[in-house]
Design a protein around this motif. Structure first.
Motif, PDB file in Angstrom:
ATOM      1  N   THR A  22       0.792  -1.298  -0.058  1.00 12.44           N
ATOM      2  CA  THR A  22      -0.052   0.014  -0.089  1.00 12.44           C
ATOM      3  C   THR A  22       0.963   1.271  -0.087  1.00 12.44           C
ATOM      4  OG1 THR A  22      -1.682  -1.307   1.340  1.00 12.44           O
ATOM      5  CG2 THR A  22      -1.787   1.263   1.296  1.00 12.44           C
ATOM      6  N   VAL A  23       2.117   1.152   0.785  1.00  6.80           N
ATOM      7  CA  VAL A  23       2.942   2.381   0.700  1.00  6.80           C
ATOM      8  C   VAL A  23       3.443   2.634  -0.744  1.00  6.80           C
ATOM      9  CG1 VAL A  23       4.968   3.063   1.588  1.00  6.80           C
ATOM     10  CG2 VAL A  23       3.446   2.257   3.108  1.00  6.80           C
ATOM     11  N   ARG A  24       4.029   1.436  -1.176  1.00  8.93           N
ATOM     12  CA  ARG A  24       4.381   1.473  -2.694  1.00  8.93           C
ATOM     13  C   ARG A  24       3.146   2.171  -3.667  1.00  8.93           C
ATOM     14  NH1 ARG A  24       9.165  -1.260  -4.301  1.00  8.93           N
ATOM     15  NH2 ARG A  24       9.706  -2.809  -2.878  1.00  8.93           N
ATOM     16  N   LYS A  25       1.889   1.941  -3.445  1.00  7.55           N
ATOM     17  CA  LYS A  25       0.916   2.569  -4.187  1.00  7.55           C
ATOM     18  C   LYS A  25       0.745   3.975  -4.063  1.00  7.55           C
ATOM     19  CE  LYS A  25      -4.189   2.039  -4.610  1.00  7.55           C
ATOM     20  NZ  LYS A  25      -5.281   1.490  -4.028  1.00  7.55           N
ATOM     21  N   TYR A  26       1.003   4.297  -2.744  1.00 10.46           N
ATOM     22  CA  TYR A  26       0.650   5.773  -2.526  1.00 10.46           C
ATOM     23  C   TYR A  26       1.728   6.809  -2.674  1.00 10.46           C
ATOM     24  CZ  TYR A  26      -4.215   4.663  -1.155  1.00 10.46           C
ATOM     25  OH  TYR A  26      -5.381   4.311  -1.014  1.00 10.46           O
ATOM     26  N   PHE A  27       2.863   6.314  -2.387  1.00  6.90           N
ATOM     27  CA  PHE A  27       4.092   7.230  -2.415  1.00  6.90           C
ATOM     28  C   PHE A  27       4.533   7.144  -4.089  1.00  6.90           C
ATOM     29  CE2 PHE A  27       4.400   7.062   1.970  1.00  6.90           C
ATOM     30  CZ  PHE A  27       5.083   8.101   2.331  1.00  6.90           C
ATOM     31  N   GLU A  28       4.486   8.181  -4.730  1.00  3.17           N
ATOM     32  CA  GLU A  28       4.719   8.495  -5.937  1.00  3.17           C
ATOM     33  C   GLU A  28       6.096   8.945  -6.272  1.00  3.17           C
ATOM     34  OE1 GLU A  28       3.376  11.561  -9.694  1.00  3.17           O
ATOM     35  OE2 GLU A  28       2.700  11.829  -7.661  1.00  3.17           O
ATOM     36  N   PRO A  29       6.837   8.324  -7.119  1.00  9.58           N
ATOM     37  CA  PRO A  29       8.168   8.602  -7.473  1.00  9.58           C
ATOM     38  C   PRO A  29       8.258   9.777  -8.447  1.00  9.58           C
ATOM     39  CG  PRO A  29       7.824   6.657  -8.739  1.00  9.58           C
ATOM     40  CD  PRO A  29       6.594   6.952  -7.784  1.00  9.58           C
ATOM     41  N   VAL A  30       9.107  10.852  -8.165  1.00 12.84           N
ATOM     42  CA  VAL A  30       9.233  12.034  -8.865  1.00 12.84           C
ATOM     43  C   VAL A  30      10.552  12.520  -8.645  1.00 12.84           C
ATOM     44  CG1 VAL A  30       6.945  12.973  -8.526  1.00 12.84           C
ATOM     45  CG2 VAL A  30       8.752  13.638  -7.034  1.00 12.84           C
ATOM     46  N   ALA A  31      11.197  13.323  -9.769  1.00 10.55           N
ATOM     47  CA  ALA A  31      12.447  13.732 -10.123  1.00 10.55           C
ATOM     48  C   ALA A  31      12.328  15.234 -10.319  1.00 10.55           C
ATOM     49  CB  ALA A  31      13.280  13.105 -11.091  1.00 10.55           C
ATOM     50  N   PHE A  32      13.456  15.868  -9.777  1.00  5.26           N
ATOM     51  CA  PHE A  32      13.480  17.397  -9.968  1.00  5.26           C
ATOM     52  C   PHE A  32      14.950  17.687 -10.425  1.00  5.26           C
ATOM     53  CE2 PHE A  32       9.714  17.112  -7.371  1.00  5.26           C
ATOM     54  CZ  PHE A  32       8.943  17.776  -8.185  1.00  5.26           C
ATOM     55  N   SER A  33      15.118  18.656 -11.254  1.00 10.98           N
ATOM     56  CA  SER A  33      16.505  19.033 -11.734  1.00 10.98           C
ATOM     57  C   SER A  33      17.010  19.983 -10.448  1.00 10.98           C
ATOM     58  CB  SER A  33      16.610  19.571 -13.271  1.00 10.98           C
ATOM     59  OG  SER A  33      15.675  20.568 -13.155  1.00 10.98           O
TER      60      SER A  33
END
Length: 191
Positions: A22-33
């Protein structure tokens, strides 16, 4: 990308395999420069971020138009304008990526849902927010009782990675001094 977060969460909180998924489902990966504004002042913070890699800073703009850095992270860890995120209030703070950064983010709505569904997540969240409060109390105390050189030495001792990865102007602001003062302190320490 989730390994550090899940390892942190599993250290003493008793997450089940289902809760982990469930944690994997709700935490969204993002990257910022580097030098990207992630959350702007004048808005309600949208996310709580878990920093997988990189450096972020929290800052506000004072009445003279100067940016005042109030927090710099040391990865890994959580990051947001906490009181505004928790209370869903408009923040005076901006979050900016100081370096290229990889993050996992969760919205307030999803965090509240996870906490309501999982005692382990509730316990973990309380612990994270308690750590944030403790950190801020320690920082406030250091700003009021330590002189500029002592504050810099304390930062070097506690978080040497910040010194190597964050521009001096942000470090100086974070320590409550001008960049020129910090440069003098650094020269004195080197000599």
């Amino acid at each position: 990308m989730y390994d550090k977060l899940l390892q942190y969460m599993h250290s003493g909180y008793g997450f089940t395999q289902e809760e982990t998924e469930t944690v994997r489902k709700y935490f969204e990966p993002v990257a910022f420069s580097k030098n990207t504004i992630i959350e702007e002042a004048g808005r309600v913070p949208q996310y709580l971020y878990y920093i997988v890699s990189g450096y972020l800073r929290l800052f506000y703009t004072d009445e003279k138009g100067n940016e005042v850095t109030t927090h710099i992270n040391c990865p890994p860890g959580f990051f947001t304008s906490y009181s505004d995120f928790i209370n869903s209030t408009v923040s005076e703070n901006t979050i900016e990526s100081v370096t290229d950064s990889e993050l996992l983010r969760i919205s307030k709505e999803n965090l509240d849902h996870l906490i309501s569904q999982s005692q382990a997540m509730k316990d973990f969240s309380i612990s994270v927010f308690q750590q944030s409060i403790s950190y801020n109390e320690k920082r406030s105390r250091e700003l009021s009782v330590l002189n500029a050189e002592q504050r810099y030495l304390q930062l070097m001792n506690d978080y040497p990675e910040i010194i190597q990865n964050v521009p001096i102007r942000y470090i100086a602001s974070f320590l409550g001094m001008k960049p020129e003062s910090l440069s003098r302190i650094r020269r004195k320490i080197i000599n």
